[in-house]
Design a protein around this motif. Structure first.
Motif, PDB file in Angstrom:
ATOM      1  N   SER A 492     -32.287  67.253  41.285  1.00 16.49           N
ATOM      2  CA  SER A 492     -32.470  66.810  39.905  1.00 16.49           C
ATOM      3  C   SER A 492     -32.724  67.958  38.947  1.00 16.49           C
ATOM      4  O   SER A 492     -32.700  67.751  37.721  1.00 16.49           O
ATOM      5  CB  SER A 492     -33.613  65.800  39.811  1.00 16.49           C
ATOM      6  OG  SER A 492     -34.851  66.400  40.160  1.00 16.49           O
ATOM      7  N   ASP A 493     -32.976  69.179  39.451  1.00 16.47           N
ATOM      8  CA  ASP A 493     -33.103  70.339  38.574  1.00 16.47           C
ATOM      9  C   ASP A 493     -31.743  70.847  38.099  1.00 16.47           C
ATOM     10  O   ASP A 493     -31.673  71.699  37.210  1.00 16.47           O
ATOM     11  CB  ASP A 493     -33.854  71.475  39.277  1.00 16.47           C
ATOM     12  CG  ASP A 493     -35.361  71.264  39.249  1.00 16.47           C
ATOM     13  OD1 ASP A 493     -35.817  70.280  38.633  1.00 16.47           O
ATOM     14  OD2 ASP A 493     -36.086  72.081  39.848  1.00 16.47           O
ATOM     15  N   MET A 494     -30.676  70.364  38.709  1.00 12.45           N
ATOM     16  CA  MET A 494     -29.329  70.731  38.286  1.00 12.45           C
ATOM     17  C   MET A 494     -28.933  69.912  37.058  1.00 12.45           C
ATOM     18  O   MET A 494     -29.621  68.965  36.683  1.00 12.45           O
ATOM     19  CB  MET A 494     -28.348  70.501  39.441  1.00 12.45           C
ATOM     20  CG  MET A 494     -28.562  71.428  40.619  1.00 12.45           C
ATOM     21  SD  MET A 494     -27.432  71.036  41.993  1.00 12.45           S
ATOM     22  CE  MET A 494     -27.947  72.256  43.193  1.00 12.45           C
ATOM     23  N   PRO A 495     -27.814  70.250  36.421  1.00  8.03           N
ATOM     24  CA  PRO A 495     -27.389  69.477  35.249  1.00  8.03           C
ATOM     25  C   PRO A 495     -27.256  67.990  35.557  1.00  8.03           C
ATOM     26  O   PRO A 495     -26.899  67.588  36.666  1.00  8.03           O
ATOM     27  CB  PRO A 495     -26.034  70.108  34.893  1.00  8.03           C
ATOM     28  CG  PRO A 495     -26.137  71.508  35.399  1.00  8.03           C
ATOM     29  CD  PRO A 495     -26.939  71.413  36.660  1.00  8.03           C
ATOM     30  N   TYR A 496     -27.496  67.181  34.543  1.00  4.05           N
ATOM     31  CA  TYR A 496     -27.563  65.728  34.713  1.00  4.05           C
ATOM     32  C   TYR A 496     -26.263  65.156  35.272  1.00  4.05           C
ATOM     33  O   TYR A 496     -25.155  65.486  34.830  1.00  4.05           O
ATOM     34  CB  TYR A 496     -27.857  65.041  33.377  1.00  4.05           C
ATOM     35  CG  TYR A 496     -27.763  63.536  33.468  1.00  4.05           C
ATOM     36  CD1 TYR A 496     -28.837  62.798  33.935  1.00  4.05           C
ATOM     37  CD2 TYR A 496     -26.581  62.874  33.129  1.00  4.05           C
ATOM     38  CE1 TYR A 496     -28.750  61.414  34.047  1.00  4.05           C
ATOM     39  CE2 TYR A 496     -26.488  61.494  33.241  1.00  4.05           C
ATOM     40  CZ  TYR A 496     -27.574  60.773  33.705  1.00  4.05           C
ATOM     41  OH  TYR A 496     -27.477  59.413  33.835  1.00  4.05           O
ATOM     42  N   SER A 497     -26.432  64.229  36.223  1.00  2.17           N
ATOM     43  CA  SER A 497     -25.294  63.465  36.743  1.00  2.17           C
ATOM     44  C   SER A 497     -25.691  62.005  36.848  1.00  2.17           C
ATOM     45  O   SER A 497     -26.847  61.697  37.167  1.00  2.17           O
ATOM     46  CB  SER A 497     -24.884  63.972  38.124  1.00  2.17           C
ATOM     47  OG  SER A 497     -23.919  63.105  38.703  1.00  2.17           O
ATOM     48  N   PRO A 498     -24.776  61.100  36.610  1.00  2.00           N
ATOM     49  CA  PRO A 498     -25.055  59.686  36.860  1.00  2.00           C
ATOM     50  C   PRO A 498     -25.028  59.395  38.354  1.00  2.00           C
ATOM     51  O   PRO A 498     -24.843  60.286  39.183  1.00  2.00           O
ATOM     52  CB  PRO A 498     -23.926  58.973  36.124  1.00  2.00           C
ATOM     53  CG  PRO A 498     -22.791  59.936  36.180  1.00  2.00           C
ATOM     54  CD  PRO A 498     -23.422  61.302  36.089  1.00  2.00           C
ATOM     55  N   GLN A 499     -25.163  58.139  38.685  1.00  2.00           N
ATOM     56  CA  GLN A 499     -25.242  57.709  40.076  1.00  2.00           C
ATOM     57  C   GLN A 499     -23.901  57.818  40.785  1.00  2.00           C
ATOM     58  O   GLN A 499     -22.844  57.768  40.156  1.00  2.00           O
ATOM     59  CB  GLN A 499     -25.735  56.257  40.144  1.00  2.00           C
ATOM     60  CG  GLN A 499     -24.710  55.216  39.714  1.00  2.00           C
ATOM     61  CD  GLN A 499     -24.690  55.000  38.210  1.00  2.00           C
ATOM     62  OE1 GLN A 499     -25.234  55.772  37.440  1.00  2.00           O
ATOM     63  NE2 GLN A 499     -24.049  53.918  37.779  1.00  2.00           N
TER      64      GLN A 499
END
Length: 735
Positions: A492-499
C-alpha cells in the motif's frame, strides 16, 4: 509517441514471471511471514443465528496455558465502521454489542503464545444466549425487503404493450443457491503495531482498501498504516472487503503489544469472508413468430445480511443483452440472519445470465427457431440503454467462430434425438457479457543506470497473471527485454491501485503503466532537450520510438542513444515518472464503454436411467479486447469455465433451516469438480483492442464463468426435453 508499435512483447504467451518463486516455495504469502515475539489468535463463533449474548465467561480461557488475552464485546473498545468504498459500505465493525446476527459471528478473539494454545483456549469460552427465531429464507414474510440501493433498476418502452403484441410468451422462476468462494489458501492476517503505526500482512485483493479501513476503524493516520500482499492464495472475490477478522487481529495486536497472526479455519471461511448470495428470479420473455424479441421482464430477489449493504443487481444484465424495445429489470434484497455476502467470481452476472439465457433459449424453442439464430437475430448493435455504439463488440464473431469450432451445424434440432449408446446427447449455447468496470489507478516507472526498469503499483495478483502482463507491457513500452523489467505490487506504500476484481484491474493498471512509461520517455527527452552531445536534442515524444534499450528518432535508428548513456552522461542513477489512468466516460468519448463478451458452447451427456450428467466439451469464444498474454488469458477462461461447471452441477452452501448453521463447511462436504468432471475445453479469442482506452484491454477474469450454467441447462433440455431452473443440476432433477 509510437512505443506501442515497437517490438512485440505483449500478446506473446510467455510463462509467468513469478512462476519460479511459486514452484520453488519461495513466494511469500501472508501466512508465511513472521515477526520476533509474534503470538497467535483464534476466533470464537456464535452457535446461534439470532438473539443476544446473555453472558460470556472467558475466565477458564484466560487462565489456560500461554493465553495473553481474551477480548469480547464486554472488553472491546469502541470501533468506527469502515468507510464507503468503490464496492459499497464496509461491513459492520465487530464485537460492538451483545447482538447475534448470524451463526458463526465472531464473538471473541483469544491470543496465546502458539496457535494450538489459542485454539484450545477458544474452546473454553462459555457463552449463554437468549436466542431468537432466525430469518433464513428470502420468502420468509418476516424478512425486511430492501429496495434497489444503487438505482440500477431499468425500464424502457412499454412492457405490458410488448407482451400484448407477442405471439409467444415464456416465463419461469429460476433459483441459484449460496456459493462460497473457497480459495485453496486459508485467509490469514498478521498485524504489528509500532506506536500509532501499523503494518499488516493480509490475504486481500485490495491493499489500499485495507489501509484506509484500518486507519478509519482505529482513528490513526492513513499514512501510518502499511498493508502488504505480494502474493495471495486465490480469492475469487473473498478478499475484496475488509472482514472482521482483519480488524480483530489488529485490535488484538494493539492490546497485547505483540505482533499477532490469525489464520481462519476452513469452516470459518464459510462464515467470515463472504459468499455469493442466493437468488430467486422471475423472468418473462415475449417474442413474435418471426423471432423478434418484443418484451423482457426480469425480477430478482437475493439475500443480504441484517446490517450489511452488499448489493448484486442480478437482473441488470437483461437490460443490455439484446435489442428488445420493451424491457423492465428490478432487483430487491431480503435481510436474513446470514453471514455478510460479498462478490464471488462474476457477481450478479453469474446468477442473472443463467435465468436470462435459459429463458432466451426456451423462447427460441417455442417458435421453432435455432437458438443460435435467435440470438443473432436479436443482436444489440448499439447499447440498448444509451443508444451509443459500443467501444468494441465482437460477440457476433464469437457466435460464428465458436459455432464453427464446436460443430454446431451437426446439431439435430429435435429434442432427445441425439444419442451415444445409452447416453442422451445435447448441445447448448449461451450468450455472455460482463460489464465494463474501470476506476482510477496510478503507477510509477523507473529506469536505472544498469539499464533495468522498475515499475510498481499497489495492486495484487490473485493468480490472474498481473505480475506477468504488466512486466510484458512495460517491457514493450520501454523497448526492453522482459528480463530487464521488474514489476512489483502488493504494497500500500506504492502508488494507488484499485482492487483485483470486477475484471477491471488489468485495464486500469495497464493504462496507468502505459502513461507512466510514456512519461518516463518524456523525462529522458527533457534531460537531453538542450544537450548538444545528444542526437535526440530537441526531440518531442512523437518524434521518437524505443528499441533494445535505446531511444531513437522514428525511421532513423542511427539517430539515438541508450537510456544508460543518457543517465551516465548527466550523472544520474535513475529517472522516474508517475502515471495515472482515469476511466473513459461514454458522454466524453461518444461510445458505450464495453466489457467483455463471449459465447459458450457445451455438449452434455445424460444417462436417463441413472440421472447422471456429464459435460463432454466446452468451447468458449471470447471478446476480451486486446489480449496482453494469450497463455494467462486462456488460463483465466479455462479456470472460469471450471467455476461455471462447478456452479451448474456441484456448488451449494447448505444452511440448516432450523439453526442457521452451514452444514457443509468443509472440503469433504462442499462439492466441487475434480479432474474427472472437467471436460475438453477450447478457448478462442475474437475481436481486437477496445477503442475506449490506450491499451485496449477489457478484462477476462469474470467472463469465463458467465454463461456456463445456462449453456449446460440448455444442452440438458436439448438432450432430454427437461427445462431445469434450479442450480445446481442434481440427479433427482434428471431422473
Amino acid at each position: 509517441m509510437t512505443t506501442l508499435e515497437t517490438r512485440r512483447v505483449v500478446g506473446a504467451g510467455i510463462d509467468r514471471v513469478d512462476a519460479p518463486l511459486k514452484v520453488t516455495g519461495t513466494a511469500h504469502y501472508p501466512n508465511d511471514f513472521s515477526y520476533p515475539g509474534m503470538v497467535h489468535a483464534a476466533l470464537v463463533g456464535s452457535t446461534v443465528a439470532a438473539g443476544r449474548i446473555r453472558g460470556i465467561d472467558a475466565s477458564e480461557a484466560q487462565s489456560a496455558p500461554g493465553v495473553l488475552t481474551v477480548i469480547t464485546h464486554l472488553t472491546a473498545p469502541r470501533l468506527e465502521r469502515g468507510p464507503m468504498t468503490l464496492l459499497g459500505p464496509s461491513p459492520p465493525a465487530p464485537m460492538q454489542d451483545d447482538r447475534i446476527l448470524h451463526y458463526g459471528q465472531h464473538i471473541a478473539i483469544v491470543v496465546a503464545d502458539t496457535p494450538e494454545q489459542a485454539r484450545h483456549a477458544a474452546s473454553l469460552v462459555r457463552v449463554e444466549y437468549d436466542p431468537a427465531e432466525a430469518v433464513l429464507d428470502v420468502d420468509d414474510p418476516r424478512a425486511q425487503i430492501v429496495e434497489n440501493p444503487w438505482g440500477l433498476d431499468t425500464e424502457r418502452g412499454d412492457v405490458a404493450a410488448g407482451f400484448a403484441q407477442a405471439d409467444v410468451v415464456v416465463e419461469g422462476t429460476y433459483t441459484t443457491p449460496d456459493n462460497t468462494n473457497n480459495p485453496l489458501g486459508l485467509m490469514a492476517t498478521i498485524a504489528s503495531w509500532h506506536g500509532d503505526s501499523l503494518t499488516v500482512h493480509d490475504s486481500t485483493q485490495w491493499p489500499h482498501n485495507v489501509r484506509t479501513t484500518l486507519a478509519t476503524v482505529f482513528q490513526v493516520p492513513e499514512s501510518g498504516v502499511r498493508v502488504l500482499a505480494p502474493f495471495v492464495g486465490g480469492g475469487f472475490g473473498a478478499g475484496l472487503r475488509v472482514w472482521s477478522h482483519v480488524i480483530l487481529t489488529a485490535l488484538a495486536a494493539r492490546e497485547v503489544k505483540h505482533p499477532v497472526k490469525l489464520v481462519l479455519t476452513r469452516p470459518q471461511m464459510f462464515t467470515s469472508v463472504g459468499h455469493r448470495p442466493n437468488s430467486v428470479q422471475r423472468i418473462k420473455v415475449g417474442v413474435t413468430r418471426e423471432g423478434d424479441l418484443v418484451a423482457i421482464e426480469h425480477y430478482g430477489m437475493s439475500s443480504v445480511a441484517m446490517e450489511d449493504d452488499d448489493y448484486e443487481p442480478v437482473s441488470f444484465g437483461s437490460a443490455v443483452a439484446y435489442d428488445c424495445p420493451n424491457v423492465l429489470t428490478q432487483d430487491r434484497q431480503a435481510r436474513l440472519n446470514i453471514p455478510c455476502p460479498g462478490s464471488m467470481r462474476a457477481p450478479a452476472e453469474g446468477q442473472g445470465n443463467f435465468a436470462l439465457e435459459c429463458a432466451i433459449d426456451e423462447a427460441a424453442y417455442a417458435i421453432g427457431m435455432d437458438p443460435l439464430e435467435f440470438r443473432l437475430r436479436n443482436y444489440a448493435e448499439e447499447h440498448p440503454l444509451l443508444g451509443l455504439p459500443w467501444s468494441s463488440k465482437a460477440l457476433r464473431e464469437c457466435y460464428r467462430e465458436g459455432a464453427e469450432r464446436f460443430g454446431w451445424s451437426r446439431r439435430d434440432p429435435e429434442v432427445g434425438s441425439m444419442r451415444d449408446g445409452r447416453w442422451l446427447v445435447g448441445y447448448g449455447v449461451a450468450g455472455v457479457s460482463y460489464p465494463f468496470y474501470q476506476v482510477p489507478c496510478q503507477a510509477r516507472a523507473s529506469l536505472r543506470r544498469d539499464g533495468s526498469a522498475y515499475v510498481r503499483s499497489a495492486a495484487t495478483d490473485i493468480g490472474t497473471g498481473t505480475y506477468t502482463v504488466m512486466t510484458q507491457l512495460a517491457a514493450e513500452l520501454l523497448g526492453l527485454d522482459v528480463g530487464r523489467v521488474r514489476f512489483d505490487l502488493g504494497d500500500s506504500d506504492m502508488p494507488y491501485s484499485p482492487q483485483a476484481g470486477g475484471s477491471g484491474l488489468t485495464g486500469a493498471l495497464a493504462n496507468a503503466v502505459h502513461t507512466a512509461c510514456r512519461n518516463l520517455v518524456r523525462e529522458f527527452l527533457d534531460v537531453v532537450r538542450d544537450d548538444e552531445a545528444s542526437p535526440l536534442r530537441g526531440a518531442a515524444p512523437d518524434d521518437v520510438t524505443v528499441t533494445d534499450g535505446r531511444l531513437h528518432r522514428v525511421g532513423t535508428p542511427e539517430q539515438g542513444e541508450s537510456y544508460t548513456d543518457i543517465l551516465a552522461r548527466h550523472g544520474l542513477e535513475e529517472l522516474s515518472a508517475d502515471g495515472r489512468s482515469t476511466p473513459p466516460r461514454a458522454e466524453e468519448i461518444g461510445m458505450a464503454t464495453s466489457g467483455a463478451f463471449g459465447a459458450k458452447f457445451v455438449e452434455v451427456r445424460v444417462d436417463p436411467g441413472l440421472g447422471l450428467l456429464r459435460v463432454a466439451r466446452v468451447v468458449s469464444a471470447i471478446d476480451g479486447g486486446r489480449i496482453l498474454n494469450e497463455k494467462t488469458a486462456t488460463s483465466q477462461i479455462v479456470g472460469g469455465t471450471v467455476g461455471g461447471i462447478s456452479q451448474a452441477m456441484f456448488e451449494e452452501t447448505a444452511t440448516d433451516a432450523g439453526t442457521g448453521r452451514i452444514a457443509n463447511a468443509t472440503f469433504g462436504d462442499y462439492l466441487m469438480p475434480v479432474n474427472a468432471d472437467v471436460p475438453d475445453m477450447e478457448v478462442i479469442f475474437c475481436g481486437g483492442p477496445d477503442r475506449a482506452t490506450a491499451v485496449g484491454t477489457k478484462g477476462v477474469g469474470e467472463v469465463g464463468l458467465v454463461g456456463v450454467a445456462a449453456a449446460i441447462g440448455n444442452a440438458i433440455h436439448h438432450a432430454t426435453g427437461r427445462r431445469l431452473r434450479a442450480l445446481p443440476f442434481t440427479i433427482d432433477q434428471l431422473l
